[in-house]
Design a protein around this motif. Structure first.
Motif, PDB file in Angstrom:
ATOM      1  N   ALA A 239     -26.545 -77.642  21.461  1.00  0.00           N
ATOM      2  CA  ALA A 239     -27.899 -77.652  20.898  1.00  0.00           C
ATOM      3  C   ALA A 239     -28.838 -76.691  21.609  1.00  0.00           C
TER       4      ALA A 239
ATOM      5  N   LYS B 176     -31.371 -87.880  18.536  1.00  0.00           N
ATOM      6  CA  LYS B 176     -29.952 -87.587  18.392  1.00  0.00           C
ATOM      7  C   LYS B 176     -29.323 -87.423  19.769  1.00  0.00           C
TER       8      LYS B 176
ATOM      9  N   LEU C 277     -30.594 -76.153  13.828  1.00  0.00           N
ATOM     10  CA  LEU C 277     -29.948 -77.460  13.890  1.00  0.00           C
ATOM     11  C   LEU C 277     -29.728 -77.979  12.481  1.00  0.00           C
TER      12      LEU C 277
ATOM     13  N   VAL D 147     -25.516 -83.815  21.245  1.00  0.00           N
ATOM     14  CA  VAL D 147     -25.515 -82.739  20.249  1.00  0.00           C
ATOM     15  C   VAL D 147     -24.886 -81.514  20.900  1.00  0.00           C
TER      16      VAL D 147
ATOM     17  N   ALA E  82     -26.761 -82.116  14.659  1.00  0.00           N
ATOM     18  CA  ALA E  82     -27.430 -83.240  15.313  1.00  0.00           C
ATOM     19  C   ALA E  82     -27.256 -84.485  14.450  1.00  0.00           C
TER      20      ALA E  82
END
Length: 379
Positions: A160, A154, A166, A157, A124
């Motif tokens: 994610a 963020k 992360l 990503v 991230a």
């Protein structure tokens, strides 16, 4: 100079080719994308069993001990098959950041699980207004007695939503675009204060917007030295760019081969259109573009372990060059397929979508041309 693969790399290439040819056709890919995770966890475990997740990690960390060329072999094969499993975010981004910056305890806790396929990671870092500037981070890391409090947002990503951990960049000092003051943290996405908004990208992959609101992390969540994470981030992103160039070459090779086969199979005026000289010339141009791109990807790969300025120049040169060549080749492939090239039923359109996304990940052609010029002028 001998650019041929060694025996281990040829075996890796062969195992990748066999598995992906047998297991990763378009219907299978479509089914993976339609699943809740956007990929197949069973396939991911098979990647682990075959040793592919451990390719870039050292033997001390439980990996294969491979180098940039081994990663190139993997990514080119993944490009040929349009693999959607999260190899880039888990292995090449999050995994490398922990392998190079994490403490021994962190490496022992995380990397074996990554290599075994039991843990997924996501990096991230990108923010909405950063525009490819890796130092442009507004997410804050405020020190407390027991660790840090992270706050910020963020964007884009990769992987994610499925990630078990992360790797988050945050500013613990310095101004918004200062090269000093960036830190990295290993964060559990289930922590209080984290929200993950998942969405599909145009190429069939998944990304997310991640919001951190007063997220508490302990001191041992820090990856590397506080305030000095940017060199590691730049190194990791340059290597990711080089890996994406190899993936793009694999995609381009598949597009070129499928286009030639289509020209051989479609007839006009009673003959295959592959016999038309004008189309033969265009097919040859596609082949030449593919080979030129492969040369640039290899050049960047061989410079992945060079000094930071040389690595940065090589990565940007390859990204800019392959970005232009892949766009031209992709447009030619679509045009030579005619209307069929735009349909969801044919692989060619999916290949072009992935090429288009690769063209913008970690900087588009214009960004990398400017970056190459800046690095060249200061060499």
């Amino acid at each position: 100079m001998d650019f041929s693969l060694n025996d281990d790399q040829r075996l890796l290439e062969e195992s990748l080719g066999r598995f992906l040819h047998n297991e990763y056709d378009l219907p299978a890919r479509r089914a993976r994308i339609a699943s809740d995770d956007g990929f197949s966890r069973q396939t991911w475990k098979t990647f682990a069993d075959l040793g592919w997740l451990g390719v870039p990690f050292t033997e001390d960390d439980g990996g294969f001990g491979g180098g940039p060329v081994d990663v190139m072999v993997v990514m080119e094969a993944f490009g040929r098959a349009l693999v959607v499993e999260p190899y880039l975010p888990t292995v090449l981004l999050g995994g490398r950041l922990i392998a190079e910056g994490g403490s021994e305890a962190m490496r022992r806790a995380i990397l074996p699980a990554v290599i075994d396929g039991a843990m997924l990671l996501a990096f991230a870092h990108s923010e909405l207004d950063a525009r490819f500037d890796l130092a442009d981070v507004t997410t804050s890391a405020r020190r407390t007695d027991g660790g840090f409090v992270l706050s910020g947002r963020k964007s884009l990503v990769l992987g994610a939503a499925a990630a078990d951990r992360l790797v988050v960049s945050a500013r613990s000092g310095g101004d918004r675009r200062s090269r000093d003051g960036l830190s990295l943290f290993l964060v559990d996405p289930a922590s209080d204060g984290i929200t993950v908004h998942d969405y599909p990208t145009v190429d069939g992959h998944r990304a997310a917007e991640v919001t951190l609101t007063g997220v508490n992390v302990p001191s041992d969540a820090l990856i590397g030295e506080e305030g000095n994470a940017l060199p590691l981030i730049e190194d990791t992103v340059d290597r990711a760019v080089i890996a994406l160039c190899a993936e793009a070459v694999g995609i381009m090779a598949t597009m070129q081969a499928q286009t030639v086969e289509y020209l051989k199979g479609r007839s006009q005026f009673g003959v295959p259109i592959a016999k038309f000289q004008a189309l033969q010339h265009r097919a040859v141009d596609m082949f030449a573009a593919c080979e030129e791109a492969r040369s640039m990807a290899l050049f960047a790969t061989l410079n992945a372990d060079a000094t930071p300025p040389e690595r940065a120049r090589a990565a940007s040169a390859a990204k800019a060059f392959i970005g232009r060549k892949s766009r031209t080749l992709g447009q030619e492939a679509i045009q030579l397929h005619g209307g069929m090239g735009m349909t969801d039923e044919m692989m060619i359109g999916h290949l072009f979508k992935r090429l288009t996304v690769i063209g913008t990940l970690f900087g588009d052609t214009d960004h990398h041309l400017d970056r190459f010029a800046d690095r060249a002028s200061t060499a």
